[in-house]
Write an enzyme that holds these catalytic residues in place. Structure first.
Site, PDB file in Angstrom:
ATOM      1  N   ARG A 127       0.814  -1.221   0.000  1.00  0.00           N
ATOM      2  CA  ARG A 127       0.000   0.000   0.000  1.00  0.00           C
ATOM      3  C   ARG A 127       0.846   1.268   0.000  1.00  0.00           C
ATOM      4  NH1 ARG A 127      -4.530   1.051   4.500  1.00  0.00           N
ATOM      5  NH2 ARG A 127      -2.773   0.784   5.932  1.00  0.00           N
ATOM      6  N   ARG A 158       2.594   4.415   4.667  1.00  0.00           N
ATOM      7  CA  ARG A 158       2.151   4.839   5.998  1.00  0.00           C
ATOM      8  C   ARG A 158       3.159   4.329   7.023  1.00  0.00           C
ATOM      9  NH1 ARG A 158      -4.218   3.609   6.925  1.00  0.00           N
ATOM     10  NH2 ARG A 158      -3.435   2.724   8.860  1.00  0.00           N
ATOM     11  N   ARG A 169      -0.325  -4.695  14.820  1.00  0.00           N
ATOM     12  CA  ARG A 169      -1.719  -4.276  14.595  1.00  0.00           C
ATOM     13  C   ARG A 169      -2.630  -5.514  14.471  1.00  0.00           C
ATOM     14  NH1 ARG A 169      -0.830  -0.804   9.462  1.00  0.00           N
ATOM     15  NH2 ARG A 169      -3.089  -0.561   9.401  1.00  0.00           N
TER      16      ARG A 169
HETATM   17  P1  AP5 Z   1      -7.648  -0.290   2.785  1.00  0.00           P
HETATM   18  O1  AP5 Z   1      -8.965  -0.075   2.150  1.00  0.00           O
HETATM   19  O2  AP5 Z   1      -6.770   0.889   3.033  1.00  0.00           O
HETATM   20  O3  AP5 Z   1      -7.837  -1.168   4.116  1.00  0.00           O
HETATM   21  P2  AP5 Z   1      -8.325  -0.770   5.572  1.00  0.00           P
HETATM   22  O4  AP5 Z   1      -9.097  -1.922   6.106  1.00  0.00           O
HETATM   23  O5  AP5 Z   1      -9.001   0.570   5.562  1.00  0.00           O
HETATM   24  O6  AP5 Z   1      -6.904  -0.700   6.271  1.00  0.00           O
HETATM   25  P3  AP5 Z   1      -6.309   0.292   7.357  1.00  0.00           P
HETATM   26  O7  AP5 Z   1      -4.860  -0.126   7.488  1.00  0.00           O
HETATM   27  O8  AP5 Z   1      -6.555   1.728   7.043  1.00  0.00           O
HETATM   28  O9  AP5 Z   1      -7.114  -0.097   8.598  1.00  0.00           O
HETATM   29  P4  AP5 Z   1      -6.726  -0.049  10.059  1.00  0.00           P
HETATM   30  O10 AP5 Z   1      -7.963  -0.488  10.697  1.00  0.00           O
HETATM   31  O11 AP5 Z   1      -5.517  -0.782  10.496  1.00  0.00           O
HETATM   32  O12 AP5 Z   1      -6.245   1.469  10.234  1.00  0.00           O
HETATM   33  P5  AP5 Z   1      -7.002   2.789  10.648  1.00  0.00           P
HETATM   34  O13 AP5 Z   1      -6.611   3.821   9.705  1.00  0.00           O
HETATM   35  O14 AP5 Z   1      -8.451   2.538  10.901  1.00  0.00           O
HETATM   36  O15 AP5 Z   1      -6.849  -1.366   1.905  1.00  0.00           O
HETATM   37  C1  AP5 Z   1      -5.546  -1.803   2.280  1.00  0.00           C
HETATM   38  C2  AP5 Z   1      -4.712  -2.047   0.995  1.00  0.00           C
HETATM   39  O16 AP5 Z   1      -5.270  -3.159   0.278  1.00  0.00           O
HETATM   40  C3  AP5 Z   1      -4.717  -0.874   0.008  1.00  0.00           C
HETATM   41  O17 AP5 Z   1      -3.480  -0.825  -0.658  1.00  0.00           O
HETATM   42  C4  AP5 Z   1      -5.845  -1.222  -0.974  1.00  0.00           C
HETATM   43  O18 AP5 Z   1      -5.640  -0.616  -2.236  1.00  0.00           O
HETATM   44  C5  AP5 Z   1      -5.733  -2.747  -1.007  1.00  0.00           C
HETATM   45  N1  AP5 Z   1      -7.001  -3.424  -1.216  1.00  0.00           N
HETATM   46  C6  AP5 Z   1      -8.242  -3.027  -0.788  1.00  0.00           C
HETATM   47  N2  AP5 Z   1      -9.171  -3.936  -1.140  1.00  0.00           N
HETATM   48  C7  AP5 Z   1      -8.513  -4.937  -1.788  1.00  0.00           C
HETATM   49  C8  AP5 Z   1      -8.941  -6.166  -2.380  1.00  0.00           C
HETATM   50  N3  AP5 Z   1     -10.222  -6.546  -2.361  1.00  0.00           N
HETATM   51  N4  AP5 Z   1      -8.005  -6.954  -2.956  1.00  0.00           N
HETATM   52  C9  AP5 Z   1      -6.683  -6.573  -2.974  1.00  0.00           C
HETATM   53  N5  AP5 Z   1      -6.211  -5.418  -2.440  1.00  0.00           N
HETATM   54  C10 AP5 Z   1      -7.132  -4.614  -1.829  1.00  0.00           C
HETATM   55  O19 AP5 Z   1      -6.345   3.059  12.087  1.00  0.00           O
HETATM   56  C11 AP5 Z   1      -4.992   3.394  12.217  1.00  0.00           C
HETATM   57  C12 AP5 Z   1      -4.627   3.486  13.695  1.00  0.00           C
HETATM   58  O20 AP5 Z   1      -5.404   4.525  14.313  1.00  0.00           O
HETATM   59  C13 AP5 Z   1      -4.920   2.245  14.542  1.00  0.00           C
HETATM   60  O21 AP5 Z   1      -3.867   1.301  14.462  1.00  0.00           O
HETATM   61  C14 AP5 Z   1      -5.047   2.859  15.943  1.00  0.00           C
HETATM   62  O22 AP5 Z   1      -3.806   3.166  16.489  1.00  0.00           O
HETATM   63  C15 AP5 Z   1      -5.770   4.159  15.647  1.00  0.00           C
HETATM   64  N6  AP5 Z   1      -7.245   4.025  15.716  1.00  0.00           N
HETATM   65  C16 AP5 Z   1      -8.134   4.195  14.691  1.00  0.00           C
HETATM   66  N7  AP5 Z   1      -9.398   3.973  15.106  1.00  0.00           N
HETATM   67  C17 AP5 Z   1      -9.312   3.674  16.432  1.00  0.00           C
HETATM   68  C18 AP5 Z   1     -10.279   3.318  17.420  1.00  0.00           C
HETATM   69  N8  AP5 Z   1     -11.605   3.238  17.127  1.00  0.00           N
HETATM   70  N9  AP5 Z   1      -9.830   3.045  18.663  1.00  0.00           N
HETATM   71  C19 AP5 Z   1      -8.513   3.122  18.989  1.00  0.00           C
HETATM   72  N10 AP5 Z   1      -7.544   3.444  18.093  1.00  0.00           N
HETATM   73  C20 AP5 Z   1      -7.933   3.714  16.824  1.00  0.00           C
END
Ligand code: AP5
Length: 225
Positions: A127, A158, A169
């Site tokens: 990514r 990232r 994670r």
């Molecule tokens: P993408 O769509 O970006 O996946 P995602 O599920 O959104 O992944 P994230 O890494 O953003 O999720 P996350 O939950 O770890 O992080 P978040 O930002 O929420 O796709 C991923 C990749 O795969 C991309 O390259 C895409 O192009 C590709 N792709 C997509 N679909 C595909 C498919 N079908 N086939 C192949 N490839 C595909 O959180 C970040 C941090 O913030 C957390 O670690 C934590 O520290 C904090 N945080 C956020 N929310 C909270 C909360 N509620 N409570 C506490 N801490 C929090």
């Protein structure tokens, strides 16, 4: 009935990719807690200062902070007709708080997007995200573009997509977020969608799951009825 959606699943499952598509089709806002935190880090706000190190370690920001952010965001007018929560709730305590925040509003539709860990590690190592507009790249079979195809800015990895942080994670996900399945699975509006298929197929499956879940909610007798 408002489509009040929760999209949860492990890091890299495609929550952000799919939430943006649902936002376009259903005209309801995507509320990504990860994006809210990253914007705060970039802006150097108090929230950003508190969240930065936690996110870089792959851990979770405190429930109290996250619940406060989501409570305020869901109170805004644009969320009155439905929303897509992407990345919240992430703990059972957050899920309990969300039920309380939504008292008196239409029931939640909860979708778990499932993808095996090994595929997630590969996806997140590929990514790249746009420094300026936040667009995400890596789902296509072709080469990675040299710059953002939407705004032309540079693409970067990232800081929490390094393999050691991704593994942390995933560990945190299995320990703290997966218990949400047990919390939600008895609700008629809970669905699981296979995320390990091409993005268009995931999008189609999500559309079916959301419509089925909304129909199931409509068939429920009203509270006390
Ligand atoms: P993408 O769509 O970006 O996946 P995602 O599920 O959104 O992944 P994230 O890494 O953003 O999720 P996350 O939950 O770890 O992080 P978040 O930002 O929420 O796709 C991923 C990749 O795969 C991309 O390259 C895409 O192009 C590709 N792709 C997509 N679909 C595909 C498919 N079908 N086939 C192949 N490839 C595909 O959180 C970040 C941090 O913030 C957390 O670690 C934590 O520290 C904090 N945080 C956020 N929310 C909270 C909360 N509620 N409570 C506490 N801490 C929090």
């Amino acid at each position: 009935m408002a489509a009040n959606l929760v999209l949860f699943g492990p890091p890299g499952a495609g929550k952000g990719t799919q939430a943006k598509r649902i936002e376009q089709v259903r005209r309801i806002p995507q509320i990504s807690t990860g994006d809210i935190l990253r914007e705060a880090v970039q802006a150097g706000t108090e929230l950003g200062l508190q969240a930065k190190a936690v996110m870089e370690r792959g851990e979770l920001v405190s429930d109290a902070l996250m619940v406060g952010i989501v409570r305020e965001r869901l109170a805004r007018d644009d969320a009155a007709g439905g929303f897509i929560l992407d990345g919240f709730p992430r703990t059972v305590a957050q899920a309990v708080a969300l039920d309380e925040i939504l008292t008196g509003r239409d029931p939640l539709v909860i979708i778990e997007l499932g993808v095996p860990d090994q595929e997630l590690v590969e996806r997140l190592s590929r990514r790249r995200v746009c420094l300026r507009c936040g667009a995400t790249f890596g789902a296509g079979a072709g080469d990675m573009p040299a710059a953002c195809t939407r705004c032309g800015a540079a693409l970067v990895q990232r800081s929490d997509d390094r393999e050691d942080v991704v593994r942390e994670r995933l560990r945190v996900y299995h320990e703290q977020t997966q218990p949400l399945v047990a919390f939600y699975e008895d609700r008629p509006s809970f669905r699981r969608v296979e995320g390990n298929q091409p993005p268009d197929a995931v999008h189609a499956a999500l559309g079916v799951a959301i419509d089925e879940a909304l129909a199931a909610v409509r068939r429920q007798p009203p509270p006390g009825g």
